[in-house]
Design a protein around this motif. Structure first.
Motif, PDB file in Angstrom:
ATOM      1  N   ALA A  84       0.820  -1.215   0.000  1.00  0.00           N
ATOM      2  CA  ALA A  84       0.000   0.000   0.000  1.00  0.00           C
ATOM      3  C   ALA A  84       0.856   1.268   0.000  1.00  0.00           C
ATOM      4  CB  ALA A  84      -0.943   0.003   1.197  1.00  0.00           C
ATOM      5  N   VAL A  85       2.042   1.202   0.588  1.00  0.00           N
ATOM      6  CA  VAL A  85       2.926   2.371   0.618  1.00  0.00           C
ATOM      7  C   VAL A  85       3.399   2.697  -0.788  1.00  0.00           C
ATOM      8  CG1 VAL A  85       5.117   3.298   1.487  1.00  0.00           C
ATOM      9  CG2 VAL A  85       3.614   1.989   3.012  1.00  0.00           C
ATOM     10  N   LEU A  89       2.687   6.149  -3.082  1.00  0.00           N
ATOM     11  CA  LEU A  89       3.761   6.946  -3.672  1.00  0.00           C
ATOM     12  C   LEU A  89       3.627   7.047  -5.188  1.00  0.00           C
ATOM     13  CD1 LEU A  89       6.733   5.668  -1.499  1.00  0.00           C
ATOM     14  CD2 LEU A  89       5.789   7.990  -1.518  1.00  0.00           C
ATOM     15  N   ASN A  90       3.290   5.944  -5.842  1.00  0.00           N
ATOM     16  CA  ASN A  90       3.148   5.971  -7.299  1.00  0.00           C
ATOM     17  C   ASN A  90       1.956   6.817  -7.731  1.00  0.00           C
ATOM     18  OD1 ASN A  90       5.439   4.454  -8.025  1.00  0.00           O
ATOM     19  ND2 ASN A  90       4.385   2.566  -7.502  1.00  0.00           N
ATOM     20  N   ALA A  91       0.869   6.775  -6.970  1.00  0.00           N
ATOM     21  CA  ALA A  91      -0.292   7.617  -7.283  1.00  0.00           C
ATOM     22  C   ALA A  91       0.073   9.088  -7.124  1.00  0.00           C
ATOM     23  CB  ALA A  91      -1.469   7.247  -6.385  1.00  0.00           C
ATOM     24  N   THR A 109      -6.229  -2.965  -6.606  1.00  0.00           N
ATOM     25  CA  THR A 109      -6.636  -2.183  -7.777  1.00  0.00           C
ATOM     26  C   THR A 109      -7.551  -1.042  -7.350  1.00  0.00           C
ATOM     27  OG1 THR A 109      -6.461  -4.163  -9.151  1.00  0.00           O
ATOM     28  CG2 THR A 109      -7.717  -2.323 -10.057  1.00  0.00           C
ATOM     29  N   ASN A 110      -8.466  -1.323  -6.459  1.00  0.00           N
ATOM     30  CA  ASN A 110      -9.348  -0.295  -5.921  1.00  0.00           C
ATOM     31  C   ASN A 110      -8.546   0.739  -5.131  1.00  0.00           C
ATOM     32  OD1 ASN A 110     -12.004   0.742  -5.644  1.00  0.00           O
ATOM     33  ND2 ASN A 110     -12.002   0.022  -3.531  1.00  0.00           N
ATOM     34  N   LEU A 111      -7.567   0.279  -4.369  1.00  0.00           N
ATOM     35  CA  LEU A 111      -6.708   1.191  -3.608  1.00  0.00           C
ATOM     36  C   LEU A 111      -5.971   2.133  -4.554  1.00  0.00           C
ATOM     37  CD1 LEU A 111      -5.494   2.065  -0.881  1.00  0.00           C
ATOM     38  CD2 LEU A 111      -3.702   0.333  -1.260  1.00  0.00           C
ATOM     39  N   GLY A 152      -2.034   0.767 -13.186  1.00  0.00           N
ATOM     40  CA  GLY A 152      -2.264  -0.269 -12.193  1.00  0.00           C
ATOM     41  C   GLY A 152      -3.407  -1.171 -12.574  1.00  0.00           C
ATOM     42  N   GLY A 153      -3.515  -2.237 -11.809  1.00  0.00           N
ATOM     43  CA  GLY A 153      -4.576  -3.207 -12.038  1.00  0.00           C
ATOM     44  C   GLY A 153      -4.278  -4.467 -11.267  1.00  0.00           C
TER      45      GLY A 153
END
Length: 179
Positions: A84-85, A89-91, A109-111, A152-153
């Motif tokens: 999740a970290v 960061l990528n988002a 994927t939802n996150l 992502g996915g």
């Protein structure tokens, strides 16, 4: 030297042809993600094939469900073993997020889409079972002035033998700035 090419002989290589033939209105995007199996890995492989720059944050020890992420992927450990970290960061480090999924996004994927939206980044969700509209994709890229695209996915284990293969086909089509 009017009429003579200013390009060096090396421009006749595949790299030269790719850069010279970028279609008007398209750009060479920088691709970002965490290197997980499935969609992430397909995006990195497409970027490398198309000679697009890529990078991203990955969990410590380069963890992925199928083992350590290969060193040829230009990813940086994020300082945490928690996926999740790296997703956060990528988002944050991108202009927008493209999510490829089968059905409604679930789990990580939802996150991915939630974190992008939380950081005010636009999100485009495409279904892996449908043919993508390339024109609409590039209109979305232009409308949001996207230069750094987080992709992502689902992981490969979501649908073994399907997620990577379909993602790769779609991403090779969408991301190629020469088509």
């Amino acid at each position: 030297m009017q009429g003579e090419s200013l390009l060096p002989e090396s421009a006749e290589t595949e790299i030269g042809k790719r850069i010279i033939n970028v279609v008007a209105g398209k750009r060479r995007l920088l691709i970002v993600n965490g290197g997980q199996s499935g969609v992430d890995r397909a995006a990195l492989d497409s970027a490398l094939k198309l000679m697009l720059p890529c990078r991203g944050w990955c969990p410590d020890q380069r963890w992925a469900e199928d083992g350590a992420i290969a060193s040829h992927y230009p990813l940086t450990p994020c300082g945490s073993p928690t996926p999740a970290v790296r997703t956060e960061l990528n988002a944050y480090d991108s202009d927008a997020t493209l999510v490829l999924t089968r059905g409604a996004p679930t789990d990580g994927t939802n996150l991915t889409s939630d974190r992008a939206l939380a950081h005010g980044r636009p999100v485009l969700i495409l279904d892996l079972d449908e043919q993508p509209n390339v024109v609409q994709f590039w209109e979305w890229i232009r409308a949001h002035d996207v230069r750094i695209l987080n992709v992502g996915g689902p992981r490969e284990s979501f649908a073994p033998g399907v997620v990577y293969a379909r993602s790769r086909k779609i991403l090779d089509l969408l991301l190629d700035p020469t088509r």
